[in-house]
Write a protein that holds these residues in place. Sequence first.
Motif, PDB file in Angstrom:
ATOM      1  N   SER A   1      -7.678   4.598  -0.244  1.00  0.00           N
ATOM      2  CA  SER A   1      -7.604   5.687   0.727  1.00  0.00           C
ATOM      3  C   SER A   1      -8.662   6.753   0.427  1.00  0.00           C
TER       4      SER A   1
ATOM      5  N   ASP B   1     -12.421  -1.532  -0.571  1.00  0.00           N
ATOM      6  CA  ASP B   1     -12.395  -1.122   0.835  1.00  0.00           C
ATOM      7  C   ASP B   1     -10.992  -0.728   1.299  1.00  0.00           C
ATOM      8  N   GLN B   2      -9.983  -0.892   0.412  1.00  0.00           N
ATOM      9  CA  GLN B   2      -8.611  -0.534   0.775  1.00  0.00           C
ATOM     10  C   GLN B   2      -8.161   0.786   0.150  1.00  0.00           C
TER      11      GLN B   2
ATOM     12  N   TYR C   1       0.829  -1.205   0.000  1.00  0.00           N
ATOM     13  CA  TYR C   1       0.000   0.000   0.000  1.00  0.00           C
ATOM     14  C   TYR C   1       0.867   1.260   0.000  1.00  0.00           C
TER      15      TYR C   1
ATOM     16  N   ARG D   1      -6.253  -1.507  -5.906  1.00  0.00           N
ATOM     17  CA  ARG D   1      -6.575  -2.177  -4.640  1.00  0.00           C
ATOM     18  C   ARG D   1      -8.032  -2.608  -4.672  1.00  0.00           C
ATOM     19  N   TYR D   2      -8.391  -3.452  -3.707  1.00  0.00           N
ATOM     20  CA  TYR D   2      -9.801  -3.721  -3.508  1.00  0.00           C
ATOM     21  C   TYR D   2     -10.470  -2.448  -2.983  1.00  0.00           C
TER      22      TYR D   2
END
Length: 298
Positions: A152, A149-150, A133, A146-147
Amino acid sequence: MLRENINDLIAFQAVAEERSFTRAAARLNVSQSALSHTIKALEQRLGRRLLIRTTRSVAPTIEGEDLLATIAPCFDRIEARLEAFNEDRGEPIGTVRIAAVEYAIESLLWPKLSPMLKQHPKVNVEFVMDYGYTDLAEAQCDAGVRYNDQVSEGMIAMRIGPDERMVCVGAPAYFERAGTPETPQDLSAHSCINLRLSNHGALYAWEFEDKDGHDIRVKVGGQVTFNTINPVMQAAVDGHGLALVPERLVAAHLATGALEVCLGDYSPYFPGFYLYYPSRERPSAAFDIVLEALRERG
């Protein structure tokens, strides 16, 4: 500002970023002696020492770092805007750097971008494998994957893949030897192949969901740990234990029977991968073409 300062500041930026007069001279297509003279003249006009020079290296002083932090974004924006003007007149040109995990690169990014790259030979894409990340600015990347929910807060996010689910898999020989777990809690009695997360160094806690929608997290143990997902899958194929992996990653092995799913009722679907980037003002036409190629249309 004095007109001559512009070229001198560009020269300073090159030396400060390259940390070398040799590489900076090659970048600017000038001689090292001319570049050295330019930097000395700039320092004299400003009354500040901007670079520390030794026989082995060159590095900005504190004041040099401050100046570089001020001018570099300005020059980068000017260059990007001029490049955009040129792109508007013809074939898009530019490099787009994307940070993503190995699975996303192999299963989504490359299959979608490969045809686009053949159509636009002046568009370059650089993939940066990233399990940590990493901040996009620090990694000098234009976008990341990213997925959902990841991602920012504050980032622009665009869906690029279908719904996913993580499935617990094992080789038939393993199930014959060790039996089949009936619930996630049964995994404590099984050999499991672990994944160590590079962003904080902890082992990935396996995630499931019961029939009422409650989350279940299980810490598992076993002989083998990796920090990327493909070796985890291969170790499961080789019969070393159970693995929790993306279902699409192991689809071919499931089709041939090399792997089998267990605990499928505890493995719900969730939104898949998203491309994210920091600004609605996209940096180039090349970036727009990459966005369009990656957009999920299913």
